[in-house]
Motif scaffolding. Structure first.
Motif, PDB file in Angstrom:
ATOM      1  N   LEU A  27      34.867  74.665  29.366  1.00  0.00           N
ATOM      2  CA  LEU A  27      36.130  74.722  28.715  1.00  0.00           C
ATOM      3  C   LEU A  27      35.573  74.392  27.286  1.00  0.00           C
ATOM      4  CD1 LEU A  27      38.472  72.867  30.840  1.00  0.00           C
ATOM      5  CD2 LEU A  27      38.458  75.211  30.425  1.00  0.00           C
ATOM      6  N   ASN A  29      35.670  72.339  24.631  1.00  0.00           N
ATOM      7  CA  ASN A  29      36.006  70.964  23.783  1.00  0.00           C
ATOM      8  C   ASN A  29      34.826  70.295  23.115  1.00  0.00           C
ATOM      9  OD1 ASN A  29      34.284  69.506  25.871  1.00  0.00           O
ATOM     10  ND2 ASN A  29      35.843  69.648  27.322  1.00  0.00           N
ATOM     11  N   SER A  55      34.080  81.492  22.906  1.00  0.00           N
ATOM     12  CA  SER A  55      34.705  82.717  23.477  1.00  0.00           C
ATOM     13  C   SER A  55      35.547  83.265  22.230  1.00  0.00           C
ATOM     14  CB  SER A  55      35.300  82.514  24.545  1.00  0.00           C
ATOM     15  OG  SER A  55      36.742  81.673  24.437  1.00  0.00           O
ATOM     16  N   LYS A  57      38.790  83.950  22.327  1.00  0.00           N
ATOM     17  CA  LYS A  57      39.967  83.132  22.032  1.00  0.00           C
ATOM     18  C   LYS A  57      39.832  81.863  21.765  1.00  0.00           C
ATOM     19  CE  LYS A  57      42.664  86.548  24.924  1.00  0.00           C
ATOM     20  NZ  LYS A  57      43.629  86.661  26.021  1.00  0.00           N
ATOM     21  N   THR A  59      39.060  79.433  23.941  1.00  0.00           N
ATOM     22  CA  THR A  59      39.098  78.671  25.269  1.00  0.00           C
ATOM     23  C   THR A  59      37.923  77.749  25.750  1.00  0.00           C
ATOM     24  OG1 THR A  59      41.078  80.095  25.670  1.00  0.00           O
ATOM     25  CG2 THR A  59      40.495  78.608  27.335  1.00  0.00           C
ATOM     26  N   TYR A  60      36.842  78.838  25.871  1.00  0.00           N
ATOM     27  CA  TYR A  60      35.695  78.488  26.532  1.00  0.00           C
ATOM     28  C   TYR A  60      34.636  78.496  25.498  1.00  0.00           C
ATOM     29  CZ  TYR A  60      38.486  79.736  30.823  1.00  0.00           C
ATOM     30  OH  TYR A  60      39.332  79.395  31.571  1.00  0.00           O
ATOM     31  N   GLU A  61      33.360  78.129  25.876  1.00  0.00           N
ATOM     32  CA  GLU A  61      32.315  78.315  25.179  1.00  0.00           C
ATOM     33  C   GLU A  61      31.102  78.222  26.018  1.00  0.00           C
ATOM     34  OE1 GLU A  61      32.291  74.945  22.563  1.00  0.00           O
ATOM     35  OE2 GLU A  61      31.618  73.277  24.080  1.00  0.00           O
TER      36      GLU A  61
END
Length: 92
Positions: A27, A29, A55, A57, A59-61
């Motif tokens: 995620l 953050n 990502s 969008k 949302t993720y990395e």
């Protein structure tokens, strides 16, 4: 609870010690990279230069880093420990 990584065949393909690339996806953050580095420093101390890619969008990395590993069991331990971080979804 994360499933422990065991019985891999890394010892058949690698000569130890050697550099090994880990890609951690989780995620997005502000402290995911810090959590990964803190966990990794306890298992495989060293200087790391992680590459972080968000990502599309946001949302993720993904965090990519290279660690020096000393055995098949060492790799398995790193996979298991990094996978136990709550925000992590995959360790490749």
């Amino acid at each position: 609870m994360v499933k422990p990584v065991k019985n891999t065949k890394f010892d058949e393909y690698l000569e130890f010690p050697c550099p090994f690339t880990f890609k951690v996806m989780g995620l997005a953050n502000v402290d995911l990279t810090d959590q990964i580095l803190a966990k990794l420093q306890t298992i495989a101390p060293g200087d790391y230069a992680p590459k972080v890619k968000p990502s599309s969008k946001g949302t993720y990395e993904s965090v990519t880093l290279v660690a020096t590993v000393t055995s098949k069991e060492h790799i398995e331990q790193i996979y298991t420990e990094l996978g136990s971080i709550e925000a992590v979804r995959y360790v490749l």
